[in-house]
Design a protein around this motif. Structure first.
Motif: not given
Length: 436
Positions: A47-54
């Motif tokens: 989830e942390a990576a998805l938030l950063e990518q967004a």
């Protein structure tokens, strides 16, 4: 403006044509490297990576990746009635056409007591991707979800990029389309990261891995799907859109120009190609393109797409040569606007979807023809098909022999197993008759 490629005085074979086809020179290896980094980040940090990518790629950090069911319900209630009616009609039409794709179970009897049963089983869980960059695509929700539902898929997850103007949520029209179809597992995530999340799962947001990923996207989405193939199934690598029009002197230049522009407005790297045996038509279309492209809403985007190396007006000696060029190209969308479109159709072997006559534009297929608009691009129609109910089905063979039927083929099995130096194969059969 659009380039002209004159092939009238040459007779290239299919290999030569592959070199002459106008294509964008996007570096897929670079896209693959980028996509791999994004997928690896999601696998490692979820989830942390998805938030950063967004935040980095979509310009907004979502409050949450998974959309609450209440938000989907509000989007349905707020949907413009005219848009709702259009979506519901698209659902109806695509449902009818998708139901026609369902294969019938078949029992083959090879002898008394010897049967092979062919059945088709849906995959259990799918991840459907809906782009969200330069446009809003509720139609892609319909095109992805309906065939999966018709096939009998029991678990459907949908992803679309976070939208800055909606505080990091999925565009409400996308949410509404999902709601109208009864899909309540929706994620605000986009690009290669979303593909990776579907393939490997993200436990912290309740996202389980899927068995098949479908849906169109940019080159990074296409690269990501290639990377996860094998971990999960995919439909095809549906990247930037393409339209190829085969036309003769009888075609309407204004309508052809309108159709080319309709696809060029998707993206600056969209491909718009006319193939004709009429120099006069080619010139008329080129003139019409100047006017139509300049007056359209996304004029700058269209102008760049038409001027790109992936777009062209191609002059050929005759319609047979036009069909040969199209087959070598393998377009996503093929329009045939000729005096006898059926005769040209007989010469076509590779295309994602084919539109016959001037009253069957690609835009019809994009929305309400009943056909599916998730189609292979980049020449992949040579070996891939458009999305359909069959995408989500697996053929399974069920073998059912009784004892006399097995006895009939016993000696042949032993002979073949001995020839292959796999005697235990034969022993497994003869063991069933050791008491006789």
């Amino acid at each position: 403006m659009i380039q002209i490629i004159d092939l009238r005085d040459i007779q290239p074979n299919r290999v030569d044509l592959a070199e002459l086809i106008p294509r964008s020179q996007s570096d897929f290896s670079v896209a693959t490297d980028v996509a791999k980094g994004l997928i690896d980040a999601v696998r490692e940090r979820g989830e942390a990576a998805l938030l950063e990518q967004a935040e980095r790629l979509d310009g907004v950090r979502p409050a949450r990746i998974r959309i609450h069911a209440e938000e989907i319900g509000r989007a349905v209630n707020a949907l413009d009635p005219a848009v709702r009616e259009a979506i519901e009609e698209a659902i109806r039409r695509v449902t009818v056409a998708s139901q026609a794709q369902l294969p019938t179970p078949v029992v083959t009897r090879l002898g008394e007591g010897a049967e092979v049963i062919q059945r088709w089983q849906p995959v259990k869980r799918v991840g459907l991707y809906v782009p969200g960059g330069k446009a809003v695509y509720p139609s892609s929700v319909v095109m992805n979800v309906v065939p999966a539902q018709v096939a009998g898929v029991s678990s459907i997850a949908l992803a679309s990029p976070a939208q800055k103007q909606f505080d990091g949520s999925v565009h409400p029209t996308i949410l509404a389309a999902a709601g109208l179809l009864g899909v309540d597992e929706v994620y605000a995530m986009g690009g290669a990261g979303a593909v990776g999340a579907f393939a490997y799962g993200v436990p912290s947001i309740g996202l389980d891995p899927v068995h098949v990923i479908t849906g169109p996207g940019n080159i990074y989405v296409a690269a990501a799907k290639r990377l996860v193939r094998g971990v999960t199934g995919i439909d095809s690598e549906a990247g930037p859109t393409e339209i190829l029009v085969i036309a003769d002197a009888t075609a309407n230049a204004r309508l052809i120009a309108a159709d080319l522009v309709s696809q060029a407005e998707h993206d600056e790297v969209a491909a718009a190609v006319l193939v004709t045996d009429s120099p006069e038509l080619a010139e008329r279309v080129r003139e019409e393109l100047v006017t139509v492209a300049a007056s359209t809403h996304h004029a700058a985007r269209v102008a760049e797409a038409l001027a790109g190396q992936q777009s062209a007006i191609v002059l050929v000696a005759d319609l047979s040569a036009a069909a040969a060029f199209s087959n070598a190209y393998g377009p996503e969308h093929l329009e045939i606007q000729t005096a006898e479109p059926g005769a040209v159709l007989d010469l076509i072997d590779s295309a994602g979807a084919i539109f016959l006559g001037e009253n069957s534009p690609v835009s019809l297929g994009d929305y309400l023809a009943g056909s599916n608009h998730v189609l292979p691009t980049g020449g992949q129609s040579h070996f891939s098909s458009g999305l359909g109910a069959y995408t989500f089905l697996r053929p399974q063979q069920i073998v059912k022999y009784d004892r006399p039927a097995l006895q009939e083929v016993r000696e042949r099995i032993v002979a073949l197993s001995s020839a292959e130096d796999l005697p235990a194969h034969g022993d497994a059969v003869t063991a069933r008759f050791s008491d006789s």
